[in-house]
Design a protein around this motif. Structure first.
Motif, mmCIF file in Angstrom:
data_model
loop_
_atom_site.group_PDB
_atom_site.id
_atom_site.type_symbol
_atom_site.label_atom_id
_atom_site.label_comp_id
_atom_site.label_asym_id
_atom_site.label_seq_id
_atom_site.Cartn_x
_atom_site.Cartn_y
_atom_site.Cartn_z
ATOM 1 N N TYR A 36 41.435 40.140 25.139
ATOM 2 C CA TYR A 36 42.686 40.406 26.289
ATOM 3 C C TYR A 36 43.128 38.768 26.788
ATOM 4 O O TYR A 36 42.902 37.644 26.299
ATOM 5 C CB TYR A 36 42.498 40.622 27.230
ATOM 6 N N PRO A 37 44.403 38.572 26.664
ATOM 7 C CA PRO A 37 44.564 37.367 27.930
ATOM 8 C C PRO A 37 43.957 37.349 28.188
ATOM 9 O O PRO A 37 42.794 37.612 29.250
ATOM 10 C CB PRO A 37 45.945 37.526 28.601
ATOM 11 N N ASP A 38 43.387 35.276 28.551
ATOM 12 C CA ASP A 38 42.433 34.614 29.263
ATOM 13 C C ASP A 38 43.691 34.322 30.751
ATOM 14 O O ASP A 38 44.709 34.988 31.349
ATOM 15 C CB ASP A 38 42.653 33.357 28.692
ATOM 16 N N THR A 39 42.864 33.996 31.858
ATOM 17 C CA THR A 39 43.924 33.759 33.117
ATOM 18 C C THR A 39 44.908 32.850 33.081
ATOM 19 O O THR A 39 45.901 33.650 33.848
ATOM 20 C CB THR A 39 42.751 33.326 34.895
ATOM 21 N N ILE A 51 56.698 39.518 36.709
ATOM 22 C CA ILE A 51 55.453 40.451 37.743
ATOM 23 C C ILE A 51 54.317 39.725 38.160
ATOM 24 O O ILE A 51 53.604 38.704 38.005
ATOM 25 C CB ILE A 51 54.763 41.429 36.304
ATOM 26 N N PRO A 52 54.129 39.889 39.369
ATOM 27 C CA PRO A 52 52.993 39.090 40.565
ATOM 28 C C PRO A 52 51.741 38.872 39.027
ATOM 29 O O PRO A 52 51.634 40.236 38.912
ATOM 30 C CB PRO A 52 52.385 40.639 41.365
ATOM 31 N N LEU A 53 51.271 38.175 39.365
ATOM 32 C CA LEU A 53 50.302 37.841 39.109
ATOM 33 C C LEU A 53 48.851 38.324 38.940
ATOM 34 O O LEU A 53 48.389 39.271 38.891
ATOM 35 C CB LEU A 53 49.740 36.295 39.385
ATOM 36 N N ALA A 54 48.669 39.072 40.613
ATOM 37 C CA ALA A 54 47.606 39.950 40.663
ATOM 38 C C ALA A 54 47.711 41.532 39.920
ATOM 39 O O ALA A 54 47.106 41.883 39.513
ATOM 40 C CB ALA A 54 47.904 40.262 41.899
ATOM 41 N N ARG A 55 48.930 41.727 39.638
ATOM 42 C CA ARG A 55 49.330 42.658 39.064
ATOM 43 C C ARG A 55 48.640 42.835 37.600
ATOM 44 O O ARG A 55 48.001 44.110 36.810
ATOM 45 C CB ARG A 55 50.526 43.768 38.866
ATOM 46 N N VAL A 56 49.178 41.680 36.379
ATOM 47 C CA VAL A 56 49.004 40.903 35.505
ATOM 48 C C VAL A 56 46.993 41.307 35.290
ATOM 49 O O VAL A 56 47.202 41.541 34.712
ATOM 50 C CB VAL A 56 48.937 39.678 35.460
ATOM 51 N N LEU A 57 46.528 40.157 36.469
ATOM 52 C CA LEU A 57 45.290 39.852 36.791
ATOM 53 C C LEU A 57 44.641 41.682 36.553
ATOM 54 O O LEU A 57 43.607 42.021 35.966
ATOM 55 C CB LEU A 57 44.934 38.985 36.998
ATOM 56 N N GLY A 58 45.188 42.515 37.123
ATOM 57 C CA GLY A 58 44.398 43.661 37.210
ATOM 58 C C GLY A 58 44.690 44.554 36.135
ATOM 59 O O GLY A 58 43.495 45.101 36.100
ATOM 60 N N THR A 59 45.858 44.332 35.535
ATOM 61 C CA THR A 59 45.991 45.562 34.247
ATOM 62 C C THR A 59 45.046 44.735 33.416
ATOM 63 O O THR A 59 44.158 45.792 32.347
ATOM 64 C CB THR A 59 47.378 44.996 34.350
ATOM 65 N N VAL A 60 45.247 43.679 33.300
ATOM 66 C CA VAL A 60 44.293 43.040 32.353
ATOM 67 C C VAL A 60 42.749 43.264 32.377
ATOM 68 O O VAL A 60 41.639 44.030 31.445
ATOM 69 C CB VAL A 60 44.209 41.733 31.901
ATOM 70 N N GLY A 61 42.390 43.285 33.502
ATOM 71 C CA GLY A 61 40.711 43.469 33.756
ATOM 72 C C GLY A 61 40.035 45.039 33.458
ATOM 73 O O GLY A 61 38.992 45.024 33.204
ATOM 74 N N GLU A 70 34.052 49.359 37.604
ATOM 75 C CA GLU A 70 34.468 48.027 37.190
ATOM 76 C C GLU A 70 36.632 48.446 37.411
ATOM 77 O O GLU A 70 37.081 47.595 37.125
ATOM 78 C CB GLU A 70 34.138 47.074 36.533
ATOM 79 N N LYS A 71 36.341 49.575 36.852
ATOM 80 C CA LYS A 71 37.659 49.713 36.326
ATOM 81 C C LYS A 71 38.700 50.221 37.375
ATOM 82 O O LYS A 71 39.657 49.548 37.217
ATOM 83 C CB LYS A 71 37.897 50.436 35.038
ATOM 84 N N ALA A 72 38.129 50.959 38.208
ATOM 85 C CA ALA A 72 38.503 50.788 39.615
ATOM 86 C C ALA A 72 38.815 50.146 40.100
ATOM 87 O O ALA A 72 39.696 49.748 41.121
ATOM 88 C CB ALA A 72 37.201 52.328 39.961
ATOM 89 N N VAL A 73 38.044 48.899 40.100
ATOM 90 C CA VAL A 73 38.175 48.018 41.306
ATOM 91 C C VAL A 73 39.060 47.014 40.506
ATOM 92 O O VAL A 73 40.123 46.572 41.315
ATOM 93 C CB VAL A 73 36.947 46.895 41.272
ATOM 94 N N TRP A 74 39.175 47.175 39.881
ATOM 95 C CA TRP A 74 40.824 46.213 39.037
ATOM 96 C C TRP A 74 41.651 47.502 39.516
ATOM 97 O O TRP A 74 43.515 46.372 39.612
ATOM 98 C CB TRP A 74 40.530 46.174 37.136
ATOM 99 N N ARG A 75 42.089 48.074 38.638
ATOM 100 C CA ARG A 75 42.975 49.387 39.761
ATOM 101 C C ARG A 75 43.180 49.155 40.710
ATOM 102 O O ARG A 75 44.614 49.370 40.937
ATOM 103 C CB ARG A 75 42.770 50.855 39.065
ATOM 104 N N ARG A 76 42.816 48.455 41.355
ATOM 105 C CA ARG A 76 43.087 48.711 43.062
ATOM 106 C C ARG A 76 43.739 47.480 42.969
ATOM 107 O O ARG A 76 44.429 47.625 43.917
ATOM 108 C CB ARG A 76 41.686 48.810 43.844
ATOM 109 N N LEU A 77 43.218 46.112 42.804
ATOM 110 C CA LEU A 77 43.334 45.562 42.192
ATOM 111 C C LEU A 77 44.792 45.076 41.675
ATOM 112 O O LEU A 77 45.863 44.726 42.670
ATOM 113 C CB LEU A 77 43.157 43.955 42.303
ATOM 114 N N ALA A 78 45.286 45.801 40.502
ATOM 115 C CA ALA A 78 46.469 46.460 40.354
ATOM 116 C C ALA A 78 47.986 46.959 41.193
ATOM 117 O O ALA A 78 49.077 46.716 41.301
ATOM 118 C CB ALA A 78 46.117 47.089 39.027
#
Length: 112
Positions: A36-39, A51-61, A70-78
């Motif tokens: 996956y892409p790094d930060t 696309i907002p950075l938080a959404r990209v980071l959430g999707t990749v996370g 952990e997936k649920a936390v990242w999904r909430r961020l996105a």
């Protein structure tokens, strides 16, 4: 990565890779889920796609995460990033006003 290609007007993986400053193999590996892409790459993806950075980071996370929790936390961020995007147009239509007693209030109106 298909959305990134589309939003950045890139026609193929090589063109997207060049815009991101990575190899075509990196883009291919991201698409296949091998890694996956790094930060920094996420920030570049957000920049070229708008696309907002938080959404990209959430999707990749979420994709990188192993546990359901952990997936649920990242999904909430996105999702939170997507919600903010929906609220921005609303905020542009809110206008401050005051009533007869000088108290602040807000009225919904369209600002063009």
């Amino acid at each position: 990565m298909e959305l990134a290609k589309e939003r950045s007007s890139c026609t193929n993986d090589s063109e997207l890779a060049k815009r991101l400053g990575v190899t075509r193999a990196s883009v291919s590996n991201w698409k296949c889920g091998r890694n996956y892409p790094d930060t920094v790459a996420c920030a570049k993806i957000a920049e070229i796609t708008e696309i907002p950075l938080a959404r990209v980071l959430g999707t990749v996370g979420e994709a990188r995460a192993i546990s359901r929790e952990e997936k649920a936390v990242w999904r909430r961020l996105a999702s939170a990033a997507a919600l903010v995007l929906m609220l921005i147009p609303l905020a542009s239509r809110v206008q401050a006003s005051t009533d007869l007693n000088g108290r602040a209030g807000y009225a919904l109106c369209e600002i063009r």
